[in-house]
Design an enzyme around this catalytic site. Structure first.
Site, mmCIF file in Angstrom:
data_model
loop_
_atom_site.group_PDB
_atom_site.id
_atom_site.type_symbol
_atom_site.label_atom_id
_atom_site.label_comp_id
_atom_site.label_asym_id
_atom_site.label_seq_id
_atom_site.Cartn_x
_atom_site.Cartn_y
_atom_site.Cartn_z
ATOM 1 N N HIS A 59 0.859 -1.186 0.000
ATOM 2 C CA HIS A 59 0.000 0.000 0.000
ATOM 3 C C HIS A 59 0.899 1.240 0.000
ATOM 4 O O HIS A 59 2.137 1.116 -0.042
ATOM 5 C CB HIS A 59 -0.946 -0.021 1.195
ATOM 6 C CG HIS A 59 -0.259 -0.294 2.501
ATOM 7 N ND1 HIS A 59 0.634 0.579 3.074
ATOM 8 C CD2 HIS A 59 -0.290 -1.379 3.324
ATOM 9 C CE1 HIS A 59 1.086 0.084 4.201
ATOM 10 N NE2 HIS A 59 0.559 -1.117 4.379
ATOM 11 N N HIS A 80 3.975 1.371 2.234
ATOM 12 C CA HIS A 80 5.179 0.699 1.715
ATOM 13 C C HIS A 80 5.845 1.580 0.658
ATOM 14 O O HIS A 80 7.069 1.685 0.598
ATOM 15 C CB HIS A 80 4.809 -0.638 1.059
ATOM 16 C CG HIS A 80 4.281 -1.664 2.012
ATOM 17 N ND1 HIS A 80 3.000 -2.157 1.933
ATOM 18 C CD2 HIS A 80 4.874 -2.312 3.042
ATOM 19 C CE1 HIS A 80 2.828 -3.064 2.874
ATOM 20 N NE2 HIS A 80 3.939 -3.174 3.563
ATOM 21 N N ARG A 96 -3.487 -5.304 6.610
ATOM 22 C CA ARG A 96 -4.649 -5.933 7.253
ATOM 23 C C ARG A 96 -5.940 -5.135 7.041
ATOM 24 O O ARG A 96 -7.022 -5.683 7.195
ATOM 25 C CB ARG A 96 -4.413 -6.093 8.750
ATOM 26 C CG ARG A 96 -3.454 -7.199 9.096
ATOM 27 C CD ARG A 96 -3.500 -7.488 10.594
ATOM 28 N NE ARG A 96 -2.954 -8.785 10.885
ATOM 29 C CZ ARG A 96 -1.663 -9.049 11.063
ATOM 30 N NH1 ARG A 96 -0.797 -8.073 10.967
ATOM 31 N NH2 ARG A 96 -1.247 -10.268 11.319
#
Ligand code: PAF
Length: 279
Positions: free
Chosen positions: A33, A36, A187
């Site tokens: 995402h 990162h 998550r």
């Protein structure tokens, strides 16, 4: 951009870089995402080459169900990495990283491993230490980038590097957030729309507690946070703690409010979300 699955091939390629070139390394578990991408951006601005690893590390999961459910989106990750400044992707199998012994080594992180995440996720930091040490030894990076969302992990990796005298600079990067404040995490994609709607409460509470901390004692801050979560049915508080950034020990109830951080872990059903804020 080259993608390697084998340690040998990766190392052969890396050894072709001339010795005066720097390598910026971003270890990930994939499902990439914008958080990162911001780590990769920092790596690319400050190094000659960027290496990203994608490996869902089994030994750091203390629940088989959590490991099974962890999002795996390798193809999408690779096409995303193709669009940014990433030179090498290392995406090994568990067999490549662990051969036939999928086990952690045991580490002593001077007690950092027993607090907060360590208390609630038995063996988690042995798993993280094991894989990050292996990856550092394989990639031999100059600089390695980690998000401050996993602040305890960051401190533990710094400790591991110092204790093992590894020649790598560990660099913490600020937390990347969605527009509504939710810390970016792989998550988050597992949340239902109802859970996703409720999740910004985590950061909202952290911001409010940062203000409260100016005037209220630590015990009052902790009780206030517990109450905020009791008021709603979707997010269940696992822990909230105000701790020293270096030792991660609970802050004493005194006036020296320097270098403290508030840490939180919350469950949305079985999905665990963590966050923190500098006070
Ligand atoms: O933060 C993560 O994504 C993981 O813990 C890491 C550092 C890649 C090790 O598996």
């Amino acid at each position: 951009m080259l993608v390697f699955k084998s340690i040998k091939n990766l190392q052969e390629y890396i050894s072709s870089f001339s010795a005066d070139k720097t390598i910026g390394f971003v270890p990930t578990m994939g499902a990439l995402h914008k958080g990162h991408l911001s780590l990769i951006n920092s790596a690319s601005l400050n190094n000659d080459f960027v290496v990203v690893s994608i490996f869902v590390n089994p030994t750091q999961f203390n629940k088989a169900e959590d490991l099974k459910k962890y999002p795996r989106t390798l193809e999408a990750d690779i096409s995303l990495l193709n669009k940014v400044k990433c030179d090498v992707v290392f995406a090994p199998t568990a067999n490549e990283m662990y051969a036939d012994k999928v086990e952690s080594s045991s580490f002593n992180f001077d007690g950092l491993e027993h607090l907060m995440e360590g208390e609630f996720r038995a063996g988690h930091f042995d798993g993280v230490g094991t894989i990050v040490k292996k990856l550092f030894e394989i990639v031999n990076p100059t600089n390695a980038y980690f998000g401050e969302k996993d602040f305890q992990q960051l401190q533990i990796i710094k400790k591991m590097v110092a204790k093992n005298k590894l020649d790598v600079n560990v660099i913490g990067c600020k937390i990347f957030r969605e527009d509504d404040g939710l810390a970016m995490s792989s998550r988050n994609t597992l949340l239902t729309s109802e859970q996703r709607k409720a999740a910004p409460l985590i950061y909202k509470t952290l911001k409010q507690v940062r203000e409260k901390f100016e005037t209220d004692c630590i015990e009052d801050c902790i009780n206030w946070v517990k109450n905020e979560f009791k008021k709603q049915p979707i997010l269940e508080l696992e822990y909230f703690q105000i701790a020293d950034e270096e030792t991660l020990k609970q802050a004493p109830n005194n006036n020296s409010k320097k270098n403290y951080r508030a840490f939180i872990a919350v469950f949305a059903d079985k999905i665990r979300l963590i966050d923190n804020i500098k006070l």
